[in-house]
Design a protein around this motif. Structure first.
Motif, PDB file in Angstrom:
ATOM      1  N   HIS A 177       0.875  -1.173   0.000  1.00 43.25           N
ATOM      2  CA  HIS A 177       0.000   0.000   0.000  1.00 43.25           C
ATOM      3  C   HIS A 177       0.914   1.226   0.000  1.00 43.25           C
ATOM      4  O   HIS A 177       2.124   1.092   0.182  1.00 43.25           O
ATOM      5  N   CYS A 212      -4.750   5.781  -0.061  1.00 47.56           N
ATOM      6  CA  CYS A 212      -3.766   4.804  -0.493  1.00 47.56           C
ATOM      7  C   CYS A 212      -3.340   5.200  -1.900  1.00 47.56           C
ATOM      8  O   CYS A 212      -4.174   5.466  -2.757  1.00 47.56           O
ATOM      9  N   GLU A 214      -1.103   3.391  -3.882  1.00 46.27           N
ATOM     10  CA  GLU A 214      -0.505   2.290  -4.643  1.00 46.27           C
ATOM     11  C   GLU A 214      -1.615   1.277  -4.900  1.00 46.27           C
ATOM     12  O   GLU A 214      -2.274   0.851  -3.938  1.00 46.27           O
ATOM     13  N   PHE A 215      -1.811   0.881  -6.143  1.00 44.36           N
ATOM     14  CA  PHE A 215      -2.910  -0.042  -6.442  1.00 44.36           C
ATOM     15  C   PHE A 215      -2.734  -1.333  -5.629  1.00 44.36           C
ATOM     16  O   PHE A 215      -1.683  -1.971  -5.696  1.00 44.36           O
ATOM     17  N   CYS A 216      -3.774  -1.671  -4.850  1.00 48.72           N
ATOM     18  CA  CYS A 216      -3.639  -2.797  -3.917  1.00 48.72           C
ATOM     19  C   CYS A 216      -4.823  -3.752  -3.999  1.00 48.72           C
ATOM     20  O   CYS A 216      -5.101  -4.484  -3.064  1.00 48.72           O
ATOM     21  N   HIS A 220      -8.972  -0.525  -3.942  1.00 51.20           N
ATOM     22  CA  HIS A 220      -7.897   0.432  -3.687  1.00 51.20           C
ATOM     23  C   HIS A 220      -8.443   1.864  -3.582  1.00 51.20           C
ATOM     24  O   HIS A 220      -8.048   2.632  -2.708  1.00 51.20           O
ATOM     25  N   MET A 223      -9.879   3.112  -0.117  1.00 49.85           N
ATOM     26  CA  MET A 223      -8.993   2.915   1.022  1.00 49.85           C
ATOM     27  C   MET A 223      -8.468   4.290   1.427  1.00 49.85           C
ATOM     28  O   MET A 223      -7.349   4.670   1.101  1.00 49.85           O
TER      29      MET A 223
HETATM   30 CU1  CUA Z   1      -4.078   0.094  -0.336  1.00 52.81          CU
HETATM   31 CU2  CUA Z   1      -4.185   0.927  -2.549  1.00 52.81          CU
END
Ligand code: CUA
Length: 343
Positions: A177, A212, A214-216, A220, A223
């Motif tokens: 993340h 967030c 960063e693609f998670c 995502h 978040m």
């Molecule tokens: Cu956690 Cu994107």
């Protein structure tokens, strides 16, 4: 052909209406969308300053290039016929050295210098001045927030004292993340099996939205979290209150909800300090009722939204690990009353 005339009459009006709604929507987005260009802390101020320096430098170079282009256009038009033997070869070489070597070198060194200076300015303060440390752990798709040396555990809200630096210990429970509060600092990744540190400071009490970066996974985009900066006294009070276990429930409907919470699957995934619920999979709910949002800043924390969330979490956040429940209206009412009473 009356309709043709009518359409011509209507089009300009429609454009104005579209423009009006476009601008109104832009204004809405502005309110909920944090901007790096509206810094609220020292680190973000330095980063914004760097962005503006780059913008200024880029604009100056662009204008200079356009000016040369305009000059070249008029100059060549004047000299097309009498300039067949390139008598200005030397001038041209000078232009290439100046514009192709010296200028880019000076520009790149300037950009490098400004960047190094900014790095220095946003570096962590000396260890002796270390203030509050807060542990933030990324999960798909919410944020666990712990205050070391206290029993305080919360989720999706990071409470800090305003006007002083706070050390964030960033970790992840699953995938990568990235922690980002645009008004307070730059981004920093949360990487499995690694601890990263970031210092943030909010100059004034207030709320700052984080996300967030960063693609998670599929949720995502949902978040997010809030950084809530209190005046120092207010923060100390908040921390003491949050460290306490949940208060005893006296309202009969809330008591019914508590019994349900303990007998259903809820207590296996969530903890409510001071009760038999000690689950560690989902967010700690000890003071859930005092939080502003649900599901990582996806919904406002209202009884209606909570009821909808309990019945069908996938409606608001498809793929969430929170399972749907099959509750009667009375049971739902009791459970919502219990959870909202956890102040
Ligand atoms: Cu956690 Cu994107």
């Amino acid at each position: 052909m009356a309709w043709v005339r009518e359409r011509h009459m209507r089009y300009p009006q429609r454009n104005w209406i579209l423009l009006f709604f476009g601008l109104s929507l832009a204004a809405c987005a502005r309110q909920g969308t944090p901007s790096t260009l509206q810094p609220a802390g020292p680190a973000a101020t330095e980063i914004a300053r760097l962005s503006w320096s780059f913008f200024g430098l880029g604009t100056a170079i662009y204008l200079a290039v356009i000016a040369f282009l305009v000059y070249a256009l008029f100059r060549s038009r004047r000299r097309t016929s009498d300039d067949e033997n390139y008598p200005h070869q030397k001038d041209a070489t000078n232009v290439v050295i100046l514009g192709g070597v010296l200028m880019p070198a000076v520009t790149l060194v300037t950009v490098f210098g400004l960047t190094l200076y900014t790095f220095r300015q946003v570096a962590p303060p000396a260890a002796e001045t270390a203030g509050q440390t807060i542990q933030v752990i990324g999960h798909q798709w919410w944020w666990e927030v712990r205050y070391p040396d206290t029993t305080t555990v919360t989720a999706n809200e990071i409470h800090i004292p305003a006007g002083e630096p706070v050390r964030l210990q960033l970790e992840t429970e699953d995938v990568v993340h990235s922690f980002w509060v645009p008004e307070l600092h730059g981004k920093l990744d949360m990487i499995p099996n690694q601890v990263n540190y970031l210092w943030i400071q909010a100059d004034q009490p207030g709320q700052y939205r984080g996300l967030c970066a960063e693609f998670c996974g599929t949720q995502h985009a949902k978040m997010a979290f809030l950084v809530i900066a209190h005046p120092p006294d207010g923060f100390a009070e908040w921390l003491v209150h949050e460290s306490e276990p949940a208060a005893a429930i006296t309202d009969p409907l809330a008591q019914e909800g508590e019994t349900l919470f303990m007998s259903l699957a809820c207590a296996r995934c969530h903890a409510v300090r001071g009760t038999a619920a000690t689950g560690q999979l989902g967010p700690d709910l000890t003071h859930f009722g005092s939080r502003q949002t649900l599901a990582a800043a996806t919904l406002a924390n209202t009884p209606e939204n909570l009821a909808q969330w309990l019945l069908d979490p996938d409606h608001a956040k498809p793929g969430s690990l929170m399972p749907a429940t099959h509750l009667s209206e009375e049971q739902l009412d009791a459970l919502v009353t219990y959870l909202e009473s956890l102040q």
